[in-house]
Design a protein around this motif. Sequence first.
Motif, PDB file in Angstrom:
ATOM      1  N   SER A  52       0.808  -1.219   0.000  1.00  0.00           N
ATOM      2  CA  SER A  52       0.000   0.000   0.000  1.00  0.00           C
ATOM      3  C   SER A  52       0.840   1.268   0.000  1.00  0.00           C
ATOM      4  O   SER A  52       0.432   2.288  -0.548  1.00  0.00           O
ATOM      5  CB  SER A  52      -0.942  -0.002   1.212  1.00  0.00           C
ATOM      6  N   VAL A  53       2.007   1.216   0.643  1.00  0.00           N
ATOM      7  CA  VAL A  53       2.837   2.422   0.751  1.00  0.00           C
ATOM      8  C   VAL A  53       4.019   2.401  -0.209  1.00  0.00           C
ATOM      9  O   VAL A  53       4.843   3.317  -0.174  1.00  0.00           O
ATOM     10  CB  VAL A  53       3.343   2.619   2.202  1.00  0.00           C
ATOM     11  N   THR A 244      -8.689  -0.887   0.279  1.00  0.00           N
ATOM     12  CA  THR A 244      -7.580  -1.622  -0.338  1.00  0.00           C
ATOM     13  C   THR A 244      -6.904  -0.715  -1.358  1.00  0.00           C
ATOM     14  O   THR A 244      -7.571  -0.210  -2.259  1.00  0.00           O
ATOM     15  CB  THR A 244      -8.086  -2.886  -1.054  1.00  0.00           C
ATOM     16  N   ALA A 245      -5.615  -0.506  -1.218  1.00  0.00           N
ATOM     17  CA  ALA A 245      -4.893   0.354  -2.155  1.00  0.00           C
ATOM     18  C   ALA A 245      -4.743  -0.332  -3.509  1.00  0.00           C
ATOM     19  O   ALA A 245      -4.742  -1.563  -3.611  1.00  0.00           O
ATOM     20  CB  ALA A 245      -3.513   0.694  -1.605  1.00  0.00           C
ATOM     21  N   THR A 247      -2.177  -0.691  -5.201  1.00  0.00           N
ATOM     22  CA  THR A 247      -0.935  -1.454  -5.267  1.00  0.00           C
ATOM     23  C   THR A 247      -0.927  -2.665  -4.344  1.00  0.00           C
ATOM     24  O   THR A 247       0.046  -3.425  -4.337  1.00  0.00           O
ATOM     25  CB  THR A 247       0.249  -0.545  -4.901  1.00  0.00           C
ATOM     26  N   ASP A 248      -1.983  -2.854  -3.575  1.00  0.00           N
ATOM     27  CA  ASP A 248      -2.072  -3.960  -2.625  1.00  0.00           C
ATOM     28  C   ASP A 248      -2.309  -5.266  -3.375  1.00  0.00           C
ATOM     29  O   ASP A 248      -3.204  -5.366  -4.209  1.00  0.00           O
ATOM     30  CB  ASP A 248      -3.226  -3.687  -1.651  1.00  0.00           C
ATOM     31  N   PHE A 271      -4.496   9.475  -4.732  1.00  0.00           N
ATOM     32  CA  PHE A 271      -4.637   9.193  -3.304  1.00  0.00           C
ATOM     33  C   PHE A 271      -5.867   9.917  -2.733  1.00  0.00           C
ATOM     34  O   PHE A 271      -6.159  11.056  -3.104  1.00  0.00           O
ATOM     35  CB  PHE A 271      -3.398   9.647  -2.542  1.00  0.00           C
ATOM     36  N   VAL A 279      -2.219   9.660   1.431  1.00  0.00           N
ATOM     37  CA  VAL A 279      -1.022   8.864   1.152  1.00  0.00           C
ATOM     38  C   VAL A 279      -1.361   7.497   0.566  1.00  0.00           C
ATOM     39  O   VAL A 279      -0.460   6.709   0.273  1.00  0.00           O
ATOM     40  CB  VAL A 279      -0.176   8.672   2.434  1.00  0.00           C
ATOM     41  N   THR A 280      -2.654   7.219   0.399  1.00  0.00           N
ATOM     42  CA  THR A 280      -3.051   5.947  -0.185  1.00  0.00           C
ATOM     43  C   THR A 280      -4.423   6.106  -0.840  1.00  0.00           C
ATOM     44  O   THR A 280      -5.082   7.135  -0.666  1.00  0.00           O
ATOM     45  CB  THR A 280      -3.072   4.818   0.869  1.00  0.00           C
ATOM     46  N   ARG A 281      -4.855   5.091  -1.575  1.00  0.00           N
ATOM     47  CA  ARG A 281      -6.112   5.185  -2.326  1.00  0.00           C
ATOM     48  C   ARG A 281      -7.002   3.971  -2.013  1.00  0.00           C
ATOM     49  O   ARG A 281      -6.968   2.960  -2.703  1.00  0.00           O
ATOM     50  CB  ARG A 281      -5.825   5.252  -3.830  1.00  0.00           C
TER      51      ARG A 281
END
Length: 314
Positions: A52-53, A244-245, A247-248, A271, A279-281
């Motif tokens: 996620s980050v 859930t991001a 990139t997850d 984001f 800082v995340t989506r």
Amino acid sequence: MTGGTTDEAAGGARFRAPRGPVLMLLAVLLAGLLAGHRAVPNVRGLGSLLDSVTPLLGLGVPALVLGALLRRSRPALVAALFPATVWAVLFGPALLPPAAGAGPVTLRVASQNLRAGNPDPAGTVDALVSSGADLIALQEVNRDARVAAALHSRYPHHAEVSTVALWSRYPVRESTGVDTGLGWTRALRAVVAAPGGDLVVYVAHLGSARAGDTATRDETVRRLAAAVRADPARHLVVLGDLNTASTDRVFAPLTRLLGDAQADVGRGFGFTWPAELPVTRPDHVLYRGLTPTSAGVLHTPDSDHRAVTAGFRW
């Protein structure tokens, strides 16, 4: 006396640590983490959190460059190019101008987590109305009369289950709750009679992901993906706070089935959380059977999430 000073200087040079080896090691580790973050075991949600980050790990590159300049170490400066290159390959395309879909926009959608306890939900949804959306999906709705008052005149058609809702300019033919395994229904499926034909709309608020505990969230993603996989609808969108991001790794069951409007035609990472400095989506617009033409993020008042928007053509 002079000879002693010279000997001491020579000894100091001999035992002085070489410039930049630690920075070079950090650069290699950062490049490896960026390239191989999916290989980190997802024990107690650690891998999911790292996924996620991961885009934010790029912030380590300017720190490495600064350290190399301060140490006056050319090898460390060159080493910083490794993580910079990996980050650019993985995430650089998101910063390029979006490839807008051809043709006119025939459907606009927006999704917003209102935030439980929002002091002025009407102000939040007013911003969504101003976006020109034809469909507005809401999460953390508490049947506040102010929301209905702000939306009903422009969105006369409405479906609501528990704390999720859909407001539409077009008739809603049917709606039903969707079980995502939370023990209470926090998702719905509606059929909207849109100008291009029937459109199936899922509005979902999936389980929360917390440090050390993502099991509930993971199960809700799997259940939503199973519902979408079994759905025969040709034209379909999924709107909501999916916790859930993009990139997850846990997001993969959905992205294997559906397109991601932000990834396909948006610019940047999109984001959305936390609203003041995202800082995340966790908020998404996913689709199939439509052509995305635009995607964006809208900073609305009084919510801890930014809204997500997208345009489509049939």
